[in-house]
Design a protein around this motif. Structure first.
Motif, short mmCIF file in Angstrom:
data_model
loop_
_atom_site.label_atom_id
_atom_site.label_comp_id
_atom_site.label_asym_id
_atom_site.label_seq_id
_atom_site.Cartn_x
_atom_site.Cartn_y
_atom_site.Cartn_z
N ARG A 62 -8.51 -36.51 20.03
CA ARG A 62 -8.08 -36.16 21.48
C ARG A 62 -7.38 -37.48 22.20
O ARG A 62 -6.39 -37.47 22.70
N ALA A 63 -8.28 -38.63 21.90
CA ALA A 63 -7.80 -39.68 22.39
C ALA A 63 -6.21 -40.09 21.90
O ALA A 63 -5.35 -40.52 22.73
N TYR A 64 -5.97 -39.78 20.68
CA TYR A 64 -4.57 -39.97 20.03
C TYR A 64 -3.90 -39.05 20.69
O TYR A 64 -2.68 -39.52 20.96
N HIS A 65 -3.96 -37.70 21.22
CA HIS A 65 -3.06 -37.02 22.09
C HIS A 65 -2.59 -37.75 23.16
O HIS A 65 -1.53 -37.87 23.78
N SER A 66 -3.88 -38.13 23.81
CA SER A 66 -3.39 -38.88 25.23
C SER A 66 -2.53 -40.12 25.02
O SER A 66 -1.82 -40.42 25.86
N LEU A 67 -2.87 -40.77 24.08
CA LEU A 67 -2.42 -42.23 24.08
C LEU A 67 -0.92 -42.00 23.38
O LEU A 67 0.17 -42.62 23.89
N PHE A 68 -0.82 -41.25 22.30
CA PHE A 68 0.65 -41.11 21.89
C PHE A 68 1.27 -39.91 22.00
O PHE A 68 2.33 -39.73 21.46
N GLU A 69 0.73 -38.89 22.58
CA GLU A 69 1.55 -37.51 22.88
C GLU A 69 2.13 -37.00 21.56
O GLU A 69 3.03 -36.01 21.46
N HIS A 70 1.37 -37.24 20.62
CA HIS A 70 1.41 -36.39 19.26
C HIS A 70 0.03 -36.15 18.65
O HIS A 70 -0.97 -36.78 19.30
N SER A 71 -0.11 -35.11 17.91
CA SER A 71 -1.40 -35.08 17.14
C SER A 71 -1.27 -36.08 15.89
O SER A 71 -0.20 -36.54 15.35
N ILE A 72 -2.43 -36.79 15.56
CA ILE A 72 -2.62 -37.55 14.32
C ILE A 72 -1.83 -36.67 13.02
O ILE A 72 -1.41 -37.38 12.19
N GLU A 73 -2.62 -35.49 13.11
CA GLU A 73 -1.98 -34.62 11.81
C GLU A 73 -0.52 -34.81 11.56
O GLU A 73 0.04 -34.54 10.66
N GLU A 74 0.30 -34.45 12.90
CA GLU A 74 1.63 -34.27 12.56
C GLU A 74 2.26 -35.50 12.49
O GLU A 74 3.07 -35.60 11.51
N ASP A 75 1.71 -36.72 12.98
CA ASP A 75 2.28 -38.03 12.59
C ASP A 75 1.94 -38.15 11.05
O ASP A 75 3.04 -38.88 10.57
N ILE A 76 0.97 -37.87 10.37
CA ILE A 76 0.64 -38.37 8.97
C ILE A 76 1.54 -37.51 8.35
O ILE A 76 2.30 -37.93 7.22
N ALA A 77 1.84 -36.18 8.77
CA ALA A 77 2.41 -35.31 7.68
C ALA A 77 3.98 -35.68 7.76
O ALA A 77 4.65 -35.79 6.64
N PHE A 78 4.25 -36.37 8.76
CA PHE A 78 5.56 -36.71 9.05
C PHE A 78 6.09 -37.83 8.39
O PHE A 78 7.03 -38.13 7.78
N HIS A 79 5.18 -39.01 8.58
CA HIS A 79 5.44 -40.29 8.29
C HIS A 79 5.12 -40.66 6.76
O HIS A 79 5.54 -41.60 6.42
N ILE A 80 4.21 -39.93 6.44
CA ILE A 80 3.77 -40.42 4.99
C ILE A 80 4.31 -39.37 3.99
O ILE A 80 4.12 -38.15 4.05
N HIS A 81 4.85 -40.09 3.07
CA HIS A 81 5.84 -39.11 2.08
C HIS A 81 5.04 -39.21 0.80
O HIS A 81 5.50 -38.53 -0.30
N SER A 82 4.12 -39.87 0.27
CA SER A 82 3.81 -40.25 -0.91
C SER A 82 2.80 -39.03 -1.34
O SER A 82 2.67 -37.92 -0.58
N PHE A 83 2.41 -39.08 -2.57
CA PHE A 83 1.46 -37.66 -3.19
C PHE A 83 0.41 -37.79 -2.25
O PHE A 83 -0.26 -36.64 -2.41
N GLU A 84 -0.22 -38.75 -1.81
CA GLU A 84 -1.49 -38.73 -1.15
C GLU A 84 -1.51 -37.86 0.00
O GLU A 84 -2.61 -37.69 0.77
N LYS A 85 -0.27 -37.54 0.59
CA LYS A 85 -0.26 -36.91 1.89
C LYS A 85 -1.12 -35.74 2.14
O LYS A 85 -1.79 -35.55 3.06
N LYS A 86 -1.06 -34.77 1.20
CA LYS A 86 -1.95 -33.63 1.37
C LYS A 86 -3.16 -33.91 1.59
O LYS A 86 -3.98 -33.42 2.37
N LEU A 87 -3.87 -34.88 0.71
CA LEU A 87 -5.23 -35.41 1.07
C LEU A 87 -5.53 -35.82 2.16
O LEU A 87 -6.58 -35.65 3.07
#
Lengths: 315, 314
Positions: free
Chosen positions: A121-146
């Motif tokens: 929730r705090a992440y939404h307020s601070l960064f106007e994105h969800s952490i889920e979308e940011d990780i999914a978008f910025h991390i490209h390695s195999f570990e992303k799904k996990l």
């Protein structure tokens, strides 16, 4: 105090974790120019002989020193922040100033379901994105799904779990690990089990795995650091945090390891620091306070020791 | 707009008494049940349940279950539960559906409800079933469908209005490339649909249509054999226009031989207090037949009467 002793005190004040402000004030404050010159000439770790015949402060050390002056401030800010904001900012840094997978796993797996939700929730307020979308978008390695799965989790926290299901999932894990797949963290079933099951269920899986294979699940996953950390954080966080502290206190590696010291003590002080202290003692033979006395300085050191002492008042 | 009609201040005690009377003797007075429950909102229904329990030391829900049967019992049962609990039940039924999970329900709730509403449903699910929704979905699905459904059910999406135009354009282009390569099960498709906020996705879909001429849904054929594609199509439609999606669900449910009462019940019960009126309008425009009329033709008896009550019949 003899000059040599003073040099020693000052060197210690400048190197190590945090800065001993009191010593700096009392010693430096009374030195005349020739004392300072003497100090510069004899302290080769910090000052280097410049070709134009003056002792120059090593650039790298100046940068490190700046960080050390900030270390106390950072600890205080982290401690005072609302845990949700704190975790949201740590998550953001882990994605944008890294990527630091360990921190993502740590926060996603050692917080309760409501605490993790609060951080999101705090992440939404601070960064106007969800952490889920940011990780999914910025991390490209195999570990992303996990990682996306771990940070998206809203785990059941009640007392019920299926013993038979836990047994069969332990078996699934055993088989997948035995097959020695290179990209274990992509294996659908491992990801499913680790990202959706409740912690109580996973502890049962951990237990059955030991009983049927003779090994600890996290050790068998040793080649895949992120999976090992995930299992530890979910099933026995004290072990995970103890290892992080151990690395950071040995001064191994970069500032990342030193930052970990602040992060672990500040975020676990009111949670399970007592358990972590015991396990650290067991692992290293030293008490945590002893180690911190040894390598930390000044207000930073005092602050950490105060937080650690809180743990002793827990029941 | 909602279709449910209800009085301002009914007496829960009087309602409980009337229901108790409806259960007495041989058989059940279904008309009374319909006329009361069919005209009470969620808050009022909860008060009736409480009053009934206080007065008769009995759970109204259990009593209704034992007195009624068939489709009528199912619709009343879903209507009398608290909305989050009801949605949790609908999800559980959908997951356990044979031979394969009814992905429509999972897709609907995760895309159409806002993040707080959906979170409340997930909490209710955990409370009732002692599992998380995500773990149950994961356990009963595999492969691409699992990735999509768990991906839709897990995230706590950002729901602020902020939307990044540049990002929408670049993600629309990415989708176009994947459509061209026939790679609709690609990670990136799943990432965009499951993690971006609805506002962001709609922006991308609009840009897709503007710059590529056709809507992306034209490229997703209704292939009944491929659950993943069908679920993806449903997700995109639901995000883009929820009421249109519901109209389609009703139209198919009413037209198919045999009539899909479960789907009809689900849509009417979950939307009667939300936007069933808008869905009715769309239905009429699309089919030139009023929804009430179509339901009258395809359903019968007390089940029909109750649905019509929820649709706004006095």
């Amino acid at each position: 105090m003899a000059a040599a002793d003073e040099f020693g005190v000052l060197t210690k004040a400048f190197t190590g974790l945090g800065v001993d402000e009191k010593s700096l004030i009392s010693i430096l404050g009374k030195w005349h120019p020739e004392h300072k010159q003497s100090f510069r000439k004899t302290t080769r770790d910090i000052f280097i002989e410049d070709e134009r015949q003056f002792e120059r402060w090593d650039d790298r050390h100046v940068q490190k020193l700046q960080q050390e002056f900030l270390r106390f401030k950072d600890a205080v800010v982290l401690w005072t922040m609302h845990p949700w904001e704190r975790d949201a900012r740590l998550l953001w840094e882990a994605v944008y100033k890294g990527p630091k997978y360990g921190i993502l796993v740590e926060i996603a797996c050692t917080r309760s379901s409501e605490e993790l939700l609060g951080a999101r929730r705090a992440y939404h307020s601070l960064f106007e994105h969800s952490i889920e979308e940011d990780i999914a978008f910025h991390i490209h390695s195999f570990e992303k799904k996990l990682l996306v799965g771990l940070v998206s989790a809203y785990r059941y926290e009640g007392p019920k779990y299926g013993e038979e299901v836990a047994k069969s999932e332990a078996k699934i894990l055993k088989n997948v690990i035995k097959d020695g797949a290179k990209k274990l963290h992509e294996e659908e079933e491992i990801v499913r089990i680790l990202t959706t099951r409740s912690k109580l269920h996973l502890k049962a899986v951990f237990k059955h795995y030991k009983e049927t294979s003779g090994n600890y699940l996290d050790e068998d996953l040793g080649d895949h650091l992120i999976l090992k950390q995930t299992v530890q954080c979910l099933c026995k966080p004290e072990t995970y945090f103890t290892e992080v502290l151990d690395v950071s206190l040995k001064g191994i590696g970069h500032d990342f390891a030193k930052e970990a010291l602040t992060r672990v003590i500040v975020t676990r002080a009111d949670v399970d620091l007592k358990l972590i202290k015991e396990e650290y003692h067991h692992l290293s033979g030293f008490t945590l306070s002893h180690k911190i006395e040894e390598i930390a300085n000044g207000n930073f050191k005092d602050f950490l020791l105060t937080l650690i002492a809180r743990g002793d008042q827990e029941n | 707009m909602a279709t449910l009609i209800f009085p301002e201040h009914p007496s829960p005690v009087a309602d409980a008494e009337a229901l108790k009377k409806a259960f007495q003797g041989w058989g059940t007075n279904e008309k009374a049940i319909i006329s009361i429950l069919g005209h009470r909102n969620a808050v009022q229904r909860k008060l009736i349940r409480k009053a009934y329990e206080d007065m008769y030391a009995e759970d109204l829900v259990k009593r209704l279950e034992s007195e009624l049967s068939g489709d009528f019992e199912k619709v009343i049962y879903r209507w009398i539960l608290d909305p989050e609990e009801r949605d949790a039940v609908l999800l559980n039924v959908a997951i356990k559906h044979k031979p394969s999970p009814d992905y429509r329900v999972i897709v609907e709730f995760s895309t159409i409800y806002n993040p707080e509403e959906f979170l409340a449903v997930k909490r209710a699910y955990q409370h009732r079933f002692k599992h998380s929704l995500e773990e149950d979905i994961a356990q009963h699905t595999t492969g691409d469908l699992r990735k999509l459904l768990v991906g839709l059910a897990s995230p706590y999406k950002y729901a602020g209005g902020e939307m990044d135009v540049k990002l929408a354009k670049s993600e629309a282009d990415k989708l176009q490339d994947l459509v061209k390569d026939k790679a609709l099960n690609h990670e990136e498709v799943i990432r965009i649909i499951t993690t971006r906020s609805n506002a962001q996705i709609v922006a991308a879909l609009n840009h897709y249509k503007d710059s590529h001429g056709t809507a992306i849904t034209k490229h997703l054929k209704d292939d009944p054999a491929n659950d993943y594609l069908a679920a993806l199509l449903t997700a995109i439609r639901s995000i883009n226009n929820p009421q249109k999606h519901y109209e389609k669900v009703l139209r198919i449910a009413l037209n198919k031989p045999g009539t899909d009462e479960d789907a009809i019940t689900r849509v009417i019960v979950t939307r009667a207090e939300k936007d069933l009126n808008d869905i009715k309008d769309i239905y009429y425009k699309r089919n030139s037949v009023a929804l009430d009329h179509a339901i009258s033709n395809e359903t019968s008896s007390h089940y029909k009467a109750f649905l019509l009550a929820l649709l706004g019949k006095d």
